[in-house]
Structure formats: structure tokens, C-alpha cells
Design an enzyme around this catalytic site. Structure first.
Site, mmCIF file in Angstrom:
data_model
loop_
_atom_site.group_PDB
_atom_site.id
_atom_site.type_symbol
_atom_site.label_atom_id
_atom_site.label_comp_id
_atom_site.label_asym_id
_atom_site.label_seq_id
_atom_site.Cartn_x
_atom_site.Cartn_y
_atom_site.Cartn_z
ATOM 1 N N SER A 1 -5.929 -2.511 -3.316
ATOM 2 C CA SER A 1 -4.943 -3.133 -4.192
ATOM 3 C C SER A 1 -5.589 -4.161 -5.119
ATOM 4 C CB SER A 1 -3.819 -3.744 -3.352
ATOM 5 O OG SER A 1 -2.722 -4.108 -4.168
ATOM 6 N N ASP B 1 -1.435 -4.355 -11.259
ATOM 7 C CA ASP B 1 -2.689 -4.597 -10.554
ATOM 8 C C ASP B 1 -3.425 -3.261 -10.425
ATOM 9 O OD1 ASP B 1 -1.034 -3.437 -8.630
ATOM 10 O OD2 ASP B 1 -1.866 -4.607 -6.992
ATOM 11 N N ASP C 1 -3.979 -0.875 -8.296
ATOM 12 C CA ASP C 1 -3.338 0.338 -7.763
ATOM 13 C C ASP C 1 -1.889 0.457 -8.218
ATOM 14 O OD1 ASP C 1 -2.471 -1.758 -6.082
ATOM 15 O OD2 ASP C 1 -2.108 -0.380 -4.424
ATOM 16 N N ASP D 1 0.870 -1.152 -7.769
ATOM 17 C CA ASP D 1 2.057 -1.400 -6.954
ATOM 18 C C ASP D 1 2.640 -2.781 -7.214
ATOM 19 O OD1 ASP D 1 0.131 -2.918 -5.617
ATOM 20 O OD2 ASP D 1 0.697 -2.227 -3.617
#
Length: 606
Positions: free
Chosen positions: A172, A326, A328, A330
């Protein structure tokens, strides 16, 4: 292989047991990069005194292993059981396969299944393929996503394919050298991230698998690769959230978008286009996945400086709105034109909204959507998020739930219509995914900004309207990053033993220690201090629900202390609120108290 056990024992200083474990790990590692790295470290440690840095590093890497828990695995890429590498991931995949087969049954129709996604970080694709091969070798139907894609696409795929489990290889927004392994469960878990006792049960299987060499796990190339139609289904379902806002044509806001060197841009631009919006203007330096994250110190839009290139791009094109995912995708960060307001980072001409401000506005929008449709549904936020959403739920007579931190909890709220967490995580469409989704949140926020613009209003106007209708809420976070984790436990222990009687002159009127469980929530390493503003307690400042969910009126504040679940830092969340006086007076009271308390917290942590 160079440097066998006999050579090292004859020549060097290493403890025989440590040496044997290090060599055994090295010899089963299929990755020449981490295998060579470990060989060099063993040689350096063996040729140095026992108290040398090389010896200490080797000992640290083999002092246990990265723990598998409700956040899965996350750590720095490197050799050894306390790093992310192909051995550790292979063991995790073998353990998860055993768990799935145990729960679903080895002989079932259809066969037990897992869907696997990955982002653009170092070795993400390698870890994903290893997982697919090991799953297939164990007899689990494995489906891997067609390329590096956002975490929300994987969360969607678990539900869409009715898979028994999902794996997302991502760290992440963690530092560039990190990677991770996130696990979702289908069935009764409906595609949410794992919680207890599943985490411990999977960890037990991993420990059993790790007792044998990695080569003992059968592998198979007989896994499936999902087609782009799966991504298309995510895009179609997500685009529907915007309703008719995309038909505004030239009256749409001008948007700058950054993927922050992650995987968000491809899918985000397709979602915006399908919903009828003009393509955002990308930050070109950050549009393509790059595991080195060359333009940011930390690839996290919450960090100061991470959005500097976005601000510059927005100034050049005279944008109306900045949307940032961000790496990834999410999480979502939003910036609007204008000066600063307490709690948010700002440039000379842009202000990044706090996660709580975005969460409150999207929650208000969700409540209006429910009222317009005649449906009911719950609003939810984590315990460290602002009490503002609870005020929205009260006003619209909707159920409200407060959960422990993490979307593994938020996503499991009964009859959930909308949930958020202050760390830039928003779930605006629980029927589609059961995890935070920065792309659908970005679209929903763009639709809101567009509708406001058509009525002659701005996001800043909407924030002021929130103060008028629900009360003024302000929030910020103070983080203490450490190299020695014992410092965090020492600080939290000291605060539990002797909580302050006041912070910056605001008296502490109550302390909630979540380690013993509070308001029906499971025990957690959280400490909440409830404060009055200069001796003026809010009406609900007593113990119970009023102290947490913010269902009090008047002026109040709270300070919440917890260790980060994914990074080596202590997080302190500061919230203030005022519902007395007109909107201007409320905002002034809340912001002034927030500045006081932020300074007081920083002094407390010195």
C-alpha cells in the site's frame, strides 16, 4: 554452493545454530538476489567479531519471522524470515492453501478457489505467481489478475468470482523497500479482510509448512489468468456511482490526478471516462508504476510533501480539484484551492483536506442518497475517526457503528451503506467491494464537486454548510516514527499508568483504556483521553457512547493514542468539536482548540 556450513564453522565466529538456520534458509531460496544477499551477510558476520553490525543484522533477521496477522504480512524486501522474500511468501501461500482446503474441503464442486492480485512494487508480480503456482499445486483453483492492478480490483474480484479467498500482494503506502501480503475471505466473510480467529488458524498452517523445505510444496503452472473483462466489470460497476453528474460537460471541474507512482491511473481514467467525465490531467512524473518511488520520500499522500508535484501541476493548469490515490489506489487524498484550515497540509494555493473532512462530506452524500432512495443503511467509522459522521447519522436517523481500526472491521458492519477511516480510506459502495476503495471514492467526490459547481458552489462552501448543519469538527494527527519499537510500548505504558490531568490547559475528564475492551469492542492497544475545552464539557462527556461516537452537543475534544499496525510509529489522533454559536464561532472554537492540543500532544511525546 559457496560457503557451506563446514567452511564457516572452521573459519569463523558465528553461533552454530544461527549459521545452520541461515544456510538452510539460503539454500531453499529460489531468488538469486536474496540468496546472494544472505550469502554476503553470512560471510561478513562470520569474518567479524560477534558484536559486529553484520553479526547483529544476521541475528535480527533470524530472530523469529514476520508475523502473519489480520494485516497479513508486511515488511522490507530482503533475505531471511523477518523480511519479505520468495521463501516467506511461498510458505504463506502453502499455509493459506492448506487453510482453504481445510475450510472448504479437498473434494468439493466447484473446487476451492483463490484470486490473486498484485501492484507495482518490487517482486509483487513474482510473489503473485509463486502464490498461484503453489495454490494450483495444492489443488486450489487459482486465478491471477491479468497485470498489476489496484487493490480494490482484487477486492471486487473476490466477490465477483465468488472466490473462497483472495490475496493482494501490496504494501500500500508503506516505504519504497516494503512489500506485503493481504488476505481476504469469501463465503460468510463476503470478501472482507481476515480477522481472528482466521489469522491465527492460517498462521498455524504457515508454521507447519515452514518446518519443511520450500521445495516440499508441490507447484503447478495450471492456474488461470483473468481476462480484462473482469477489470471492465469493476469499471462499469464503479462508474455507476456517479449517477448523472458526468453529463455536465464543459461545466465539470478541471481535475489533476496523481497515482503517486502506483497502479491507479489506468483504472481510474477508465472509470472517469465510463462515468462521462473528462479525463483528469495526470501528474506525468508519477503516472507510471515505479517501485523506486523516485519523487517522494514516502509514497503516502498523507505525508507532507508527497503531493507537491500535484500542487505544481494544478497551479500550471488552473485546476479546480486535485485527486490523489496511494500506490495501490485503495486510499484517496483530496486538495482544493484556498488557504489553510486547522488539521490539513497546505501549499501557497492548495489545501489538502483531512481524511475526516473527506469522510464527513462523502458520508453526508451517502445519507442524502439513502434518503432520496427511501432506503436505510448504516454509516460506520473506526474509533480513531472523527465524531462528525455520527452527527450525520443522528440527523438523518440512520444506524451508526464505531469499529476498531482497519477496514477488516468497518467492512463487516451489518447493513453497511458507507464507511470510512481517517487514514484516507472510504467505502462508498459496499455491494461492490468490502474494503476501502480510493477509485470509487475519487469518482464519488468528483461527482459531488460537479453537482456543487452546477449550483454555483464549491467544496469549501460545502464544508461551511456542514459546520452550520452538524457542528464544526476539526482533527489532526501527530505521529512519532521510531527505530526502536520498545519506545512505543514504553510511551503507551507510561500514559496508561499516569494519564495527564490536562493537555494544553484543557482538562482531561475521562480515560478509556481499550486494552480491556470499551463499548463492546474487543480489546485493542488504544488509549482515549476525553477532554473539556477550557472547563466547558460537552453534554455527553461522561462515560459511554457519548464519549466515543461524538453524540454530544456543545464543545469537546479527545486525544487517542495507538501504535500503527503497519509502520514503526506511534499515532496520536486529536479531535475537537463545537456545536454552540453560529457556524463561524463553531469553526473558530474547534480550530483554536485543535492548535492548542496539537502543540500539547507534541510536548507530551518529547
Amino acid at each position: 554452493m559457496p560457503g557451506d556450513a563446514g567452511t564457516f564453522r572452521d573459519a569463523g565466529h558465528l553461533d552454530a545454530d544461527l549459521l545452520a538456520r541461515a544456510l538452510a534458509w539460503r539454500d531453499q531460496d529460489p531468488d538469486h538476489v536474496t540468496r546472494d544477499e544472505l550469502t554476503r551477510l553470512i560471510e561478513a558476520a562470520d569474518s567479524s567479531p560477534a558484536d559486529s553490525p553484520a553479526a547483529a543484522e544476521l541475528a535480527e533477521r533470524f530472530d523469529g519471522r514476520l508475523a502473519f496477522g489480520t494485516a497479513g504480512l508486511r515488511g522490507e524486501v530482503g533475505a531471511g524470515p523477518r523480511r519479505m522474500n520468495r521463501v516467506l511468501v511461498g510458505q504463506a501461500a502453502g499455509g493459506l492453501a492448506a487453510y482453504v482446503l481445510e475450510k472448504v474441503g479437498r473434494v468439493s464442486d466447484p473446487a476451492p478457489s483463490v484470486v490473486i492480485g498484485y501492484d507495482g512494487r518490487t517482486n509483487s508480480d513474482v510473489f503473485a505467481r509463486d502464490t498461484a503456482e503453489i495454490m494450483a499445486g495444492a489443488g486450489v483453483r487459482a486465478v491471477i489478475l491479468p497485470r498489476a492492478l489496484p487493490t480494490p480490483v482484487l477486492a471486487f474480484a473476490v466477490r465477483h468470482l465468488d472466490a473462497d479467498a483472495g490475496v493482494m500482494v501490496t504494501a500500500s503506502h508503506n516505504p519504497p523497500r516494503d512489500n506485503g501480503y493481504k488476505v481476504y475471505l469469501g463465503g460468510d466473510d463476503q470478501g472482507s479482510q481476515i480477522i481472528a480467529p482466521a489469522d491465527a488458524e492460517i498462521a498455524a498452517h504457515i508454521e507447519r509448512v515452514a518446518s519443511s523445505p520450500l521445495s516440499a510444496l508441490p507447484r503447478s503452472g495450471d492456474y488461470e489468468t483473468a481476462g480484462d473483462d473482469l477489470v471492465g466489470e469493476y469499471v462499469r460497476a464503479t462508474a455507476a456511482i456517479a449517477g448523472t453528474a458526468g453529463s455536465a460537460g464543459s461545466r465539470q471541474p478541471r481535475v489533476v490526478y496523481t497515482a503517486l507512482h502506483g497502479v491507479g491511473w489506468e483504472v481510474a481514467r477508465r472509470v472517469f471516462a465510463t462515468a462521462g467525465f473528462a479525463e483528469p490531467i495526470p501528474v506525468p512524473e508519477q503516472a507510471v508504476p515505479d517501485a523506486a518511488f523516485p519523487t517522494v520520500a514516502f509514497p503516502n499522500p498523507e505525508e507532507d510533501g508527497a503531493m507537491d508535484l500535484s500542487y505544481a501541476a494544478a497551479d500550471r493548469v488552473e485546476a479546480d480539484l486535485i485527486l490523489a490515490n496511494d500506490p495501490d489506489a485503495d486510499r484517496l487524498a483530496v486538495a482544493i484551492p484556498g488557504g489553510g484550515r486547522a488539521g490539513g497540509e497546505s501549499s501557497s494555493s492548495w489545501r489538502r483536506l483531512t481524511g475526516n473532512e473527506v469522510g464527513a462530506l462523502l458520508g453526508w452524500r451517502a445519507a442524502e442518497r439513502l434518503r432520496a432512495s427511501g432506503r436505510r443503511g448504516a454509516l460506520a467509522a473506526s474509533v480513531v475517526s472523527s465524531p462528525a459522521l455520527a452527527a450525520v447519522a443522528r440527523t438523518y436517523d440512520l444506524p451508526y457503528a464505531e469499529t476498531l481500526t482497519g477496514f477488516k472491521w468497518v467492512s463487516r458492519v451489518d447493513d453497511l451503506a458507507y464507511g470510512y477511516e481517517e487514514a484516507l480510506g472510504y467505502l462508498v459502495d459496499p455491494a461492490k467491494v468490502r474494503d476501502k476503495d480510493g477509485i470509487s471514492a475519487a469518482l464519488d467526490f468528483l461527482a459531488l464537486a460537479t453537482e456543487l459547481r452546477l449550483d454555483g458552489h464549491t467544496i469549501a462552501d460545502r464544508l461551511a454548510a456542514f459546520d452550520e448543519r452538524f457542528g464544526a469538527y476539526a482533527s489532526t494527527q501527530v505521529s512519532l516514527r521510531v527505530t526502536d519499537l520498545s519506545r512505543i510500548s514504553a510511551l503507551t505504558a507510561a500514559l496508561r499508568e499516569a494519564p495527564p490531568t490536562d493537555i494544553a490547559g484543557h482538562p482531561v475528564v475521562g480515560v478509556d483504556d481499550f486494552s480491556r475492551g470499551v463499548d463492546g469492542l474487543p480489546p485493542s492497544d488504544i488509549l482515549r483521553l476525553r477532554l473539556a475545552l477550557h472547563g466547558r464539557p460537552s453534554e455527553g462527556d461522561g462515560a459511554g457512547a457519548g464519549s466515543g461516537a461524538g453524540d454530544a452537543s456543545g464543545d469537546g475534544a479527545r486525544v487517542i493514542v495507538r501504535p500503527s499496525g503497519t509502520e514503526p510509529k506511534l499515532k496520536v489522533y486529536v479531535d475537537t468539536w463545537s456545536t454552540t454559536g453560529d457556524a463561524s464561532a463553531r469553526r473558530s472554537t474547534a480550530d483554536a482548540a485543535l492548535r492548542d492540543l496539537e502543540a500539547g500532544v507534541r510536548a507530551l511525546l518529547r
